[in-house]
Motif scaffolding. Structure first.
Motif, PDB file in Angstrom:
ATOM      1  N   PHE A 138       0.840  -1.194   0.000  1.00 57.10           N
ATOM      2  CA  PHE A 138       0.000   0.000   0.000  1.00 57.10           C
ATOM      3  C   PHE A 138       0.880   1.250   0.000  1.00 57.10           C
ATOM      4  N   PHE A 150     -11.134  -0.267  -1.177  1.00 58.41           N
ATOM      5  CA  PHE A 150     -10.150  -1.071  -1.899  1.00 58.41           C
ATOM      6  C   PHE A 150     -10.836  -2.231  -2.615  1.00 58.41           C
ATOM      7  N   TRP A 154      -6.916  -6.300  -2.543  1.00 62.77           N
ATOM      8  CA  TRP A 154      -6.253  -5.415  -1.585  1.00 62.77           C
ATOM      9  C   TRP A 154      -6.879  -5.559  -0.192  1.00 62.77           C
ATOM     10  N   ARG A 157      -5.291  -8.400   1.420  1.00 62.77           N
ATOM     11  CA  ARG A 157      -3.973  -8.026   1.949  1.00 62.77           C
ATOM     12  C   ARG A 157      -4.126  -7.407   3.337  1.00 62.77           C
TER      13      ARG A 157
END
Length: 667
Positions: A138, A150, A154, A157
């Motif tokens: 990021f 997001f 993402w 993540r």
């Protein structure tokens, strides 16, 4: 330690572990491997308590704290940093206790909580959370963006960062690399190598397993076998074990045949009946060596292309991107490249730089924004989308997909249904699986179906966008072999370094709005990615500083005159004359002018540093005081003072960064 003794595990009627036994020691880094469907995720469910053994004994220390990645997609408008910070469940619990203690005015409880917060690392929790987020790819300016702003990859993540934030004695990770690009993957490897607890990880990335594990646990035919090595060592050891097993089996079969021959020959003779009977009992007592039941390796090959146009593609001054509200948004511009017959091109670049956009445009699923993209005569593209459902229909079954594909191609006579069933069988779709809805299939099964459809099309250009995300190690190896034997052209986007090394002989770099050749190998690229990630973070950090400086409200007692805050670029530019003496005079005037303007900033910076030293000394004294016997009131007061000093240090550090930025700009 973790002990499994004669454990049996079932999913429905299917036995996944049958009297399996293994011991895992504290601090070991374990790679859990086996074919898709062998029971790896089911074993994880046993570890985390969502499933219990159907037989045998399973033991894990009750005091161990466990961390794992939540598989649900987070739907919240909470800032990313706060979301990850909440992964530290101990810290979240203590903060909630502090709120309740303050509301009730319970001094004793407040004192205990302040001490526990210090022990739990409350003072640096936010920086630790932000470091995890930045390490996973990021940008600095995204730290406080809402989680639901997001994309799905993402957000996963962020779930991974949240799990890493949690203090733990055992960490279990199920395919943690699926949503990572190479820079985040390399960072994760380094983080896991430093992890002090016990770790068990499922992954189909052999280089990742080699980097982070020292023990391999193999599930095969409902049994668990422990190997004291990483994945590459496991492959060697298992091959040796299989060779020995096959030799033992063959030797035992010869002995059985000899005994049986004696029994058959002499069992009817009275004089030899006793000896024959003893050999029957010997056969019954013999512990049979199992034959070598090696898994039928999944292999496939691409058909020879009907033709090979050269060049395959000619791209001239092209812009690649997408359209937002009828307005084009270019991601890549000025791209001029040729793709020749037989090339093996690996497409590199961080997530979001345009790799998939480039591939989708070449695959004709997105329009070209500008320039020209000329296809060679007879170009036939086989496209593997990063999201398999981009090309699959979830409500249809594999057979329906193949029937539709055969009709669309329209070459020759329509294929019979039995021919299509037989063809799907070569991709491990047998029996009732050909009638199973695709939407109910695993990721690996969907990926195999896409591969089957691509092979059927007989392409001469393969566009593969992360084809290995859901493939097991054996299928990845089969894909690698098939690609090496493919006679056409390959353009490959992948974070699987083993596949990139095996298949590609040149690389394109996608980044900063361009597509350029990358002169180097994957090791060079990993170094480049780490440097680029650092550069981008520094850029964002400096941009945030500049923004803060432009809106900074300086307290009256340390207010800096407007002319002082101006950077050197805003000072009057004095043109040099031909006289060197006059030039030196002008230079001296400029230095004096600059010194006068920066003097207040330097003075405040010095005062800032002096105050920070004083506070740190007081904090150290308070922390030492808290370790001695105190009354509840004294502990509460010390805790409050410690928190106040920590807040002041944070404010001083922020002001120090702002002052440093102003001085650097004026230099």
């Amino acid at each position: 330690m973790i002990n499994l003794k004669n454990v049996t595990l079932r999913r429905g009627t299917k036995v996944l572990l049958d009297q399996a036994s293994v011991t895992l020691n504290p601090g070991e880094k374990v790679g859990l491997v086996g074919r898709n469907g062998a029971g790896k995720s089911t074993l994880f469910a046993l570890f985390n308590g969502t499933l219990h053994e159907d037989g045998g004994d399973f033991e894990m220390p009750k005091a161990w704290r466990m961390a794992q990645v939540a598989q649900n997609m987070p739907e919240t408008d909470q800032p990313a940093s706060d979301f990850v910070l909440e992964g530290d469940t101990r810290l979240a619990e203590l903060r909630q206790r502090l709120v309740l203690a303050e509301e009730s005015g319970d001094g004793m409880e407040m004192a205990h909580v302040y001490t526990d917060l210090a022990d739990a690392g409350d003072h640096d929790a936010l920086p630790r959370a932000e470091a995890l987020i930045l390490g996973l790819g990021f940008r600095v300016d995204e730290l406080n963006n809402p989680v639901n702003s997001f994309s799905g990859g993402w957000r996963m993540r962020l779930q991974l960062a949240r799990a890493l934030m949690c203090p733990s004695d055992i960490l279990i990770l199920d395919e943690p690399t699926n949503h990572l690009d190479l820079d985040a993957l390399v960072w994760l490897e380094a983080w896991l190598q430093r992890y002090a607890g016990t770790m068990i990880v499922i992954s189909h990335d052999r280089e990742f397993l080699d980097a982070v594990t020292d023990v391999t646990l193999h599930i095969d035919h409902a049994k668990l076998t422990r190997y004291g090595s990483n994945y590459s060592g496991f492959e060697i050891l298992r091959a040796q074990q299989m060779e020995l097993q096959q030799a033992s089996f063959s030797k035992q079969q010869d002995k059985i045949a000899h005994l049986q021959k004696f029994i058959n020959r002499f069992k009817a003779q009275a004089s030899k009946a006793k000896q024959a009977q003893s050999r029957v009992k010997a056969l019954e007592r013999m512990e049979k060596v199992a034959p070598l039941l090696a898994d039928a390796e999944f292999t496939f090959g691409f058909k020879e292309p009907n033709n090979l146009p050269n060049p395959m593609l000619a791209i001239s001054d092209a812009s690649f991107g997408y359209t937002v509200d009828d307005a084009p948004k270019a991601i890549l511009q000025g791209v001029s490249k040729s793709v020749l017959a037989g090339q093996r091109i690996g497409i590199l670049g961080a997530n979001g730089q345009g790799k998939s956009t480039l591939v989708k445009t070449i695959a004709r699923t997105m329009p070209l924004l500008a320039g020209t993209l000329t296809e060679g005569k007879g170009l036939n593209i086989g496209y593997f989308a990063q999201q398999e459902l981009d090309v699959l229909h979830p409500n249809d079954n594999p057979l329906e997909h193949m029937i539709r594909l055969a009709k669309e191609l329209g070459s020759g006579e329509p294929s019979r249904e039995q021919d299509l069933r037989n063809y799907l069988g070569t991709f491990n779709f047998s029996g009732d699986m050909v009638k199973q809805a695709v939407g109910t299939m695993s990721g690996g099964e969907k990926a195999r179906l896409v591969l089957a459809m691509i092979v059927w099309q007989r392409p001469n250009l393969l566009l593969l966008d992360e084809p290995t995300n859901h493939l097991d190690l054996a299928t990845r190896e089969a894909l690698s072999m098939a690609l090496n034997e493919f006679e056409g052209t390959v353009m490959l986007v992948s974070h699987d370094r083993a596949l990139l090394r095996a298949v590609c002989d040149e690389f394109w770099m996608v980044g900063r709005g361009k597509v350029d050749p990358f002169d180097g190998d994957l090791d060079d690229y990993q170094k480049y990615l780490l440097e680029e990630s650092k550069r981008l973070r520094e850029e964002a950090k400096n941009s945030a500083k500049d923004s803060a400086s432009s809106t900074l409200a300086v307290p009256a007692e340390v207010a800096v005159p407007a002319k002082v805050a101006a950077p050197a670029a805003a000072l009057p530019i004095v043109q040099p004359s031909a006289s060197s003496a006059e030039q030196r005079k002008l230079d001296a005037q400029r230095r004096q002018q600059l010194a006068a303007q920066t003097r207040p900033l330097k003075k405040e910076l010095e005062q800032n540093e002096q105050r920070t030293v004083v506070i740190e000394k007081e904090k150290a004294a308070l922390e030492a005081q808290l370790s001695t016997p105190l009354t509840p009131a004294e502990i509460a007061e010390a805790g409050r003072r410690l928190k106040s000093l920590s807040d002041e240090v944070a404010s001083l550090e922020e002001r120090w960064l702002e002052l440093s930025s102003l001085l650097e700009a004026a230099a």
